[in-house]
Design a protein around this motif. Structure first.
Motif, PDB file in Angstrom:
ATOM      1  N   GLY A 283      40.593  99.138  38.628  1.00  0.00           N
ATOM      2  CA  GLY A 283      40.950  97.857  39.239  1.00  0.00           C
ATOM      3  C   GLY A 283      41.416  98.106  40.668  1.00  0.00           C
ATOM      4  N   LEU A 284      40.720  97.526  41.636  1.00  0.00           N
ATOM      5  CA  LEU A 284      41.085  97.720  43.043  1.00  0.00           C
ATOM      6  C   LEU A 284      41.558  96.382  43.608  1.00  0.00           C
ATOM      7  CD1 LEU A 284      37.888  99.650  44.293  1.00  0.00           C
ATOM      8  CD2 LEU A 284      39.857 100.567  43.067  1.00  0.00           C
ATOM      9  N   SER A 285      42.746  96.367  44.196  1.00  0.00           N
ATOM     10  CA  SER A 285      43.215  95.118  44.813  1.00  0.00           C
ATOM     11  C   SER A 285      43.140  95.219  46.319  1.00  0.00           C
ATOM     12  CB  SER A 285      44.656  94.830  44.404  1.00  0.00           C
ATOM     13  OG  SER A 285      44.702  94.612  43.027  1.00  0.00           O
ATOM     14  N   PHE A 286      42.414  94.269  46.917  1.00  0.00           N
ATOM     15  CA  PHE A 286      42.298  94.198  48.374  1.00  0.00           C
ATOM     16  C   PHE A 286      43.187  93.068  48.888  1.00  0.00           C
ATOM     17  CE2 PHE A 286      38.509  96.257  46.834  1.00  0.00           C
ATOM     18  CZ  PHE A 286      38.302  97.281  47.741  1.00  0.00           C
ATOM     19  N   GLU A 287      43.403  93.093  50.198  1.00  0.00           N
ATOM     20  CA  GLU A 287      44.289  92.116  50.844  1.00  0.00           C
ATOM     21  C   GLU A 287      43.858  90.673  50.574  1.00  0.00           C
ATOM     22  OE1 GLU A 287      46.914  93.327  52.909  1.00  0.00           O
ATOM     23  OE2 GLU A 287      47.580  91.238  52.664  1.00  0.00           O
TER      24      GLU A 287
END
Ligand SMILES: Cc1ncc(COP(=O)(O)O)c(C=O)c1O
Length: 353
Positions: A283-287
């Motif tokens: 799971g990657l969270s970007f701005e």
């Protein structure tokens, strides 16, 4: 993969071929028939195509070797989930489901089963261990949860749930029986979307239910027969073929995912990185939504799509389906591409964001 898993893979690969005589083909024949020859008093299980099919049976036998339990196959993961609920829930029951698990299971409960007087509550996976389980007839688990990737202990929740007589069902789609076997941890029933890693090639839909409880098995089998949800023999053949390389595919996918998680830790474009330490999903969270979409679209090694567990590395923003995750959250399913080439391509795209 530990020794136990190796034994299961040996059994799975040989489940069909060990039955063969001289001159038989090694792959299960695709048997397309609605009818079987049946005169007089039926003295064969092969009565009608809605009940039984040899290609479906070959695939069930392979999955059964992995689950170490009898298996009923279905034409999709949702068909398996529906069967598990229809076979176990009755009017007046309450079901506990993860609020961060696969959302269509909640839609089924909210929009269809509520009309049959089956109620449900949704609780985050991380809070299930501290939830009072006594009101529930069925406790539904998904660990790691999809897409949030939170974990819970199947063993301890199953123990607590059983004290008040609840059934424990685990949706084991994200890990497959090679990485986690819920029935060994006390679950009563497993459901899986074999559309994902089990079949592995993103070319068919499939699902299964596994249980060691004979009465539950019979209910699920009866549900399939009367609802007419036996899978198609062509899809069964594809799943059987996919299963033969499940261990190899998972090895590549999981090894790459672990290396990728290490290499992405500290990348400035990624605000938070979630990796449960097992499996092939990150799971990657970007701005923002826009940066997340740019990452998915710009990376040449990523196939923008829903679903996961295939040969191709794929990614999507789950908020687009209404999952309770941030707009910039991307579920990345690591595929079977060469490890270094994949990671280099992802790192190069991140550097441009
Ligand atoms: C965890 C989980 N369970 C079940 C399903 C449903 O499977 P299918 O799409 O094969 O019906 C999915 C599909 O994405 C899933 O992710």
């Amino acid at each position: 993969m530990n020794k136990d898993s190796s034994d299961l893979v040996m059994k799975m690969i040989h489940a069909h071929s060990d039955q063969l005589s001289n001159g038989d083909p090694i792959s299960p024949p695709i048997v397309t028939t609605a009818k079987y020859k049946l005169s007089g008093t039926p003295d064969t299980p092969y009565t009608y195509g809605r009940d039984i099919n040899p290609t479906v049976e070959a695939t069930e036998a392979a999955i059964s070797a992995l689950e170490q339990a009898p298996v009923v196959a279905f034409p999709s993961g949702m068909a398996a989930i529906t069967a598990a609920l229809m076979a176990t829930a009755k009017a007046g029951d309450r079901v506990l489901v993860p609020s961060d698990g696969y959302y269509v299971t909640r839609v089924l409960l909210e929009e269809i089963l509520s009309g049959h007087d089956i109620a449900f509550d949704a609780v985050p996976t991380r809070e299930i261990a501290t939830t009072d389980l006594s009101p529930y007839a069925i406790v539904w688990l998904e660990t790691p949860s999809n897409p949030g990737l939170d974990l819970c202990s199947i063993r301890s929740i199953a123990e607590t749930a059983h004290e008040s007589g609840a059934l424990v069902v685990v949706d084991n789609t994200t890990l497959t029986p090679l990485l986690q076997r819920p029935l060994d941890l006390g679950a009563d029933m497993v459901v899986s979307s074999d559309t994902k890693a089990m079949a592995g090639h993103s070319d068919c839909l499939y699902g299964h239910v596994a249980t060691r409880d004979e009465a539950l098995f019979q209910k699920v089998w009866k549900w399939r027969k009367v609802s007419g949800t036996i899978p198609d023999p062509f899809a069964s053949f594809l799943v059987h073929r996919g299963l033969m390389t499940l261990e190899l595919r998972l090895q590549r996918m999981c090894e790459t995912a672990a290396i990728l998680a290490e290499r992405l830790d500290g990348q400035t474009a990624i605000k938070t990185l979630k990796y449960p330490g097992i499996g092939f999903i990150l799971g990657l969270s970007f701005e923002s939504e826009a940066i997340a979409e740019r990452f998915i679209d710009d990376c040449p090694a990523i196939f923008a799509s829903t679903s996961f567990g295939g040969i191709h590395t794929s990614a999507e923003r789950r908020a687009r389906w209404g999952d309770q995750v941030a707009d910039g959250f991307v579920r990345l399913s690591v595929g079977c591409e060469p490890t270094e080439a994949l990671i280099t391509a992802i790192e190069a795209t991140l550097a441009t964001l």
